[in-house]
Design an enzyme around this catalytic site. Structure first.
Site, PDB file in Angstrom:
ATOM      1  N   VAL A 107       0.802  -1.109  -0.054  1.00  0.00           N
ATOM      2  CA  VAL A 107      -0.100   0.007  -0.086  1.00  0.00           C
ATOM      3  C   VAL A 107       0.852   1.413  -0.073  1.00  0.00           C
ATOM      4  O   VAL A 107       1.580   1.357   0.898  1.00  0.00           O
ATOM      5  CB  VAL A 107      -0.746   0.040   1.371  1.00  0.00           C
ATOM      6  CG1 VAL A 107      -1.630   1.280   1.312  1.00  0.00           C
ATOM      7  CG2 VAL A 107      -1.704  -1.306   1.344  1.00  0.00           C
ATOM      8  N   CYS A 108       0.703   2.121  -1.082  1.00  0.00           N
ATOM      9  CA  CYS A 108       1.438   3.253  -1.007  1.00  0.00           C
ATOM     10  C   CYS A 108       2.823   3.241  -0.997  1.00  0.00           C
ATOM     11  O   CYS A 108       3.220   2.525  -1.960  1.00  0.00           O
ATOM     12  CB  CYS A 108       0.967   4.101   0.285  1.00  0.00           C
ATOM     13  SG  CYS A 108       1.360   6.123  -0.135  1.00  0.00           S
ATOM     14  N   THR A 109       3.626   3.693  -0.090  1.00  0.00           N
ATOM     15  CA  THR A 109       5.101   3.692  -0.048  1.00  0.00           C
ATOM     16  C   THR A 109       5.833   2.225   0.518  1.00  0.00           C
ATOM     17  O   THR A 109       6.671   2.380   0.664  1.00  0.00           O
ATOM     18  CB  THR A 109       5.540   4.781   0.982  1.00  0.00           C
ATOM     19  OG1 THR A 109       5.055   4.673   2.283  1.00  0.00           O
ATOM     20  CG2 THR A 109       5.279   6.321   0.074  1.00  0.00           C
TER      21      THR A 109
END
Length: 336
Positions: A107-109
């Protein structure tokens, strides 16, 4: 529906984004109310609790070193990841867990953790658009797609900004149980099912800075309110009472684009929304202000590399209601 148990391990660490954890977890948990059987487990590198980015203490259920094998491994992100080396213990934990998992998602970074673990070598991936360049520079063998909501490459999934973790979890749910259950969960959580993986992380009107100049804000509002109206350079200039040349200079200086390019971005975004809602390509072209289907097709080829029909077919699985088939091109031929 009787579903087999499906274990989901979520790898957490100090400084993790809370929504990266809670968003996907809520999707899987809500799915259990509709007949799924997801077994969620929070794991840390040493089994100890972690401190989230909002200061909330998150207890871990398991130690990543315990040898658990998850059907799905979710790796969350954190604000420090794009600017600092990933802790070796964290990347090692991700590598070990991924080796035993059926599929791996970030998720994301969290994509930076997968990259540090060597899990993105030669793969397509995405992350939050603000950090896509950093991801590509740090892991040059990874093909980063900065505009995608989420990307699947074999059994590896990466997603964009924090709420895109919900989109990704819904896609994984759909993969496991079909679009019907995914729609029920989306409705229950009051979230959209329209943001399929290859769609843009943000609308065309949000891709650049918000105009500071009152004249450009008036232009922006006019186009957004009625994208199908006459928004030629002359018409826009007359609306805001400046010369066409001066308006062009203002767009170049402040938004680094031309009035015509800006108008087309807005129209392209509207056309995508109309296709998502089930309109055919001809209706989408007319409703968004494109002069013809052919001009809409060229815009889709330029921005997405596929035709309107292919776009609609690819993203129809998570749309509510059937997509009406349409003929593309001359003579009713289905376009590529």
């Amino acid at each position: 529906m009787t579903a087999r148990p499906h274990s989901v391990g979520i790898l957490v660490f100090d400084g993790m984004k809370m929504l990266d954890l809670s968003g996907p977890a809520e999707v899987f948990s809500e799915a259990n109310r509709y007949g799924a059987d997801y077994r969620l487990s929070i794991t840390s590198t040493d089994g100890a609790p972690v401190l989230s980015s909002i200061g909330m203490r998150v207890p871990a259920d398991t130690d990543a070193r315990d040898g658990a094998a998850y059907d799905t491994l979710v790796v969350v992100g954190g604000d420090a990841l794009p600017g600092s080396p990933v802790d070796p213990g964290l990347s090692a934990a991700a590598q070990t867990l991924a080796g035993r998992a059926g599929r791996v998602a970030s998720v994301c970074t969290g994509a930076f953790i997968l990259g540090a673990a060597g899990l993105l070598k030669g793969r397509r991936a995405t992350t939050h658009w603000q950090h896509a360049t950093a991801l590509a520079q740090r892991y040059p063998s990874t093909h980063v797609e900065p505009d995608a909501i989420f990307v699947r490459d074999d059994r590896t999934y990466t997603s964009a900004g924090v709420t895109a973790g919900i989109d990704l979890a819904l896609a994984l749910l759909e993969e496991d149980h079909g679009p019907g259950l995914a729609r029920e969960v989306a409705r229950s959580l009051v979230v959209y099912m329209q943001r399929a993986g290859g769609q843009s992380q943000f609308s065309a009107s949000l891709q650049g800075p918000v105009p500071r100049t009152p004249v450009l804000r008036l232009v922006q509002e006019a186009v957004q309110e009625d994208p199908a109206a006459d928004h030629s350079l002359g018409s826009l200039a007359a609306r805001v009472r400046v010369s066409p040349r001066h308006l062009t200079r203002m767009f170049r200086a402040e938004l680094d684009t031309t009035p015509a390019q800006y108008v087309q971005l807005i129209r392209f975004d509207v056309a995508k929304a109309l296709l998502d809602a089930g309109h055919n390509a001809t209706e989408a072209a007319a409703g968004s202000g494109f002069p013809s289907y052919e001009s809409l097709r060229r815009a889709f080829a330029r921005h997405l590399g596929l035709s309107p029909l292919r776009y609609q077919q690819r993203f129809a699985a998570t749309a509510q209601g059937p997509v009406r088939r349409q003929a593309e091109g001359r003579g009713g031929r289905q376009g590529p």
